[in-house]
Design an enzyme around this catalytic site. Structure first.
Site, PDB file in Angstrom:
ATOM      1  N   LYS A 242       0.738  -1.185   0.083  1.00  0.00           N
ATOM      2  CA  LYS A 242      -0.078  -0.298  -0.163  1.00  0.00           C
ATOM      3  C   LYS A 242       0.893   1.188  -0.010  1.00  0.00           C
ATOM      4  O   LYS A 242       2.090   1.261   0.349  1.00  0.00           O
ATOM      5  CB  LYS A 242      -0.899  -0.075   1.223  1.00  0.00           C
TER       6      LYS A 242
ATOM      7  N   TYR B  98      16.367  30.053   6.343  1.00  0.00           N
ATOM      8  CA  TYR B  98      15.497  30.625   6.953  1.00  0.00           C
ATOM      9  C   TYR B  98      15.482  31.133   8.356  1.00  0.00           C
ATOM     10  O   TYR B  98      16.197  30.048   9.158  1.00  0.00           O
ATOM     11  CB  TYR B  98      14.198  29.808   6.400  1.00  0.00           C
TER      12      TYR B  98
ATOM     13  N   MET C 187      11.762  23.982   1.776  1.00  0.00           N
ATOM     14  CA  MET C 187      10.981  23.243   1.009  1.00  0.00           C
ATOM     15  C   MET C 187      11.833  22.243   0.137  1.00  0.00           C
ATOM     16  O   MET C 187      11.378  21.205  -0.079  1.00  0.00           O
ATOM     17  CB  MET C 187       9.893  24.059   0.218  1.00  0.00           C
TER      18      MET C 187
ATOM     19  N   ARG D 158     -10.105  -0.880  15.263  1.00  0.00           N
ATOM     20  CA  ARG D 158      -9.906  -0.187  13.963  1.00  0.00           C
ATOM     21  C   ARG D 158     -10.910  -0.404  12.791  1.00  0.00           C
ATOM     22  O   ARG D 158     -11.989  -0.383  13.096  1.00  0.00           O
ATOM     23  CB  ARG D 158      -8.279   0.002  13.332  1.00  0.00           C
TER      24      ARG D 158
HETATM   25  C1  PLP Z   1       0.018  -1.990   6.854  1.00  0.00           C
HETATM   26  C2  PLP Z   1      -0.614  -3.199   7.342  1.00  0.00           C
HETATM   27  C3  PLP Z   1       0.455  -4.201   7.283  1.00  0.00           C
HETATM   28  C4  PLP Z   1       1.886  -4.252   7.330  1.00  0.00           C
HETATM   29  O1  PLP Z   1       2.294  -3.600   8.647  1.00  0.00           O
HETATM   30  P1  PLP Z   1       3.966  -3.334   9.010  1.00  0.00           P
HETATM   31  O2  PLP Z   1       4.024  -2.914  10.290  1.00  0.00           O
HETATM   32  O3  PLP Z   1       4.314  -2.356   7.818  1.00  0.00           O
HETATM   33  O4  PLP Z   1       4.441  -4.637   8.602  1.00  0.00           O
HETATM   34  C5  PLP Z   1      -0.280  -5.617   7.730  1.00  0.00           C
HETATM   35  N1  PLP Z   1      -1.847  -5.806   7.918  1.00  0.00           N
HETATM   36  C6  PLP Z   1      -2.671  -4.770   7.704  1.00  0.00           C
HETATM   37  C7  PLP Z   1      -3.843  -4.864   7.843  1.00  0.00           C
HETATM   38  C8  PLP Z   1      -1.881  -3.473   7.710  1.00  0.00           C
HETATM   39  O5  PLP Z   1      -2.806  -2.346   7.350  1.00  0.00           O
END
Ligand code: PLP
Length: 340
Positions: free
Chosen positions: A35, A242, A288, A126
């Protein structure tokens, strides 16, 4: 493109990290969370390399991410499940949804959607359906590939880990799921009891160290490099950047680099980041698009030279006050990403 800013991405380290996590997962398969554009590295390239290594389970958050990866025909799951507006993409078969709510379950059943995954909440509060609802038959009639849950505190020694492990374990055999999956990166280091049938690392694949057990076995993957745009001598008593926060204690050789907070090199690195293995300290505020380095230690570096920014994730996190996750996913679009 020839950008003045690049990420050197170590393909061998990425693959070695996956193999290490696969081995630590014991008999369970080892997947990959890709992701957020593969945690900033580039999801397409990461998926290609990990597929070559043998990875067969990939995870993204949204259907937009899945659509970008569709040409690769990956075995892919979408962690956020299906909203109504996701159904056309979901029914096109490019990925399985991870159903998270009673409504998502009902939506998928009504559509006759086929194979899916399901997230159960075991205490993080969650995403996920409740274990009680699962035991009451919520999932009856679904073709579940993977039943999963997610650990809230796997990077700490918390009693919650064992509690979530126990809660998830009670669901073994309760659904028709082909596989069960609980552990993220840090969860893999909690022991093989946490691995079930499939692990889902993200951070550690990319060089993150969420638990001490990874310190000697996980390799750095990401190395930012920026080009020197100008080199100058700053006279004793003059200031840099800055708000003039840095004053030269003596005549100082300074290089200005093409890297800034818009590239995820946030202002937490002001006066404490470094390059070339600590030899070149960041001085003054991060701008930046620019930083300044004291290059007195390397008389030879000149305009146009490339400089390696220190980015070992645990160190960079400690210095900047950012998490290792934020450091990776904040890297932004201006880098040329080069897998070597
Ligand atoms: C992002 C995520 C992972 C991976 O987690 P890491 O801590 O980056 O290894 C695994 N399972 C779910 C549901 C996630 O959202």
């Amino acid at each position: 493109m020839n950008a003045p800013l690049r990420l050197r991405l170590d393909t061998h380290a990425l693959i070695a990290n996956w193999r290490t996590l696969d081995r630590m997962s014991g008999a369970a398969a080892c997947g990959a969370a890709i992701k957020a554009n593969g945690y900033g590295l580039g999801a397409t390239d990461v998926a290609r390399h990990l597929t070559t290594a043998g990875c067969r389970d990939f995870f993204v958050a949204t259907w937009a991410e899945a659509e970008r990866l569709a040409p690769l025909r990956l075995p892919l799951s979408v962690l956020h499940g299906v909203r109504e507006e996701d159904m056309p993409a979901a029914l096109s078969g490019i990925a399985r949804p991870v159903l998270n709510t009673d409504q998502q379950v009902a939506r998928w059943k009504a559509a006759g959607g086929g194979a899916c995954d399901v997230m159960v909440d075991t205490g993080m509060n969650r995403l996920g359906v409740s274990p009680d609802a699962v035991r009451a038959g919520l999932l009856d009639g679904l073709a579940i590939e993977t039943l999963m849950s997610h650990l809230a505190c796997a990077d700490e020694d918390s009693a919650m880990n064992a509690a979530q492990l126990a809660a998830f374990g009670t669901l073994r055999g309760v659904t028709g799921a082909r596989r069960m999956s609980l552990a993220n990166s840090a969860g893999i280091a909690l022991g093989e009891g946490y691995a079930f049938d499939l692990t889902r690392p993200g951070l550690a694949l990319y060089g993150g160290i969420p638990r001490g057990a990874f310190a000697d076995v996980i390799r750095q993957v990401v190395s930012p490099e920026a080009q020197i745009l100008q080199r100058r001598t700053v006279r004793a008593g003059d200031t840099v950047g800055y708000n003039a926060t840095w004053t030269a204690p003596r005549d100082t050789e300074v290089a200005i680099l093409n890297l800034g907070y818009a590239d995820g090199y946030l202002r937490g690195f002001s006066d404490c980041g470094s390059a070339e293995r600590g030899r070149l300290p960041v001085i003054g505020r991060v701008s930046m698009d620019l930083i300044a380095l004291d290059v007195s230690a390397t008389p030879a570096v000149a305009e146009g030279d490339w400089v390696g920014i220190d980015f070992a994730l645990p160190d960079a996190a400690a210095k900047s006050g950012l998490s290792q996750y934020e450091l990776l996913t904040g890297m932004g679009a201006r880098y040329e990403r080069i897998f070597v």
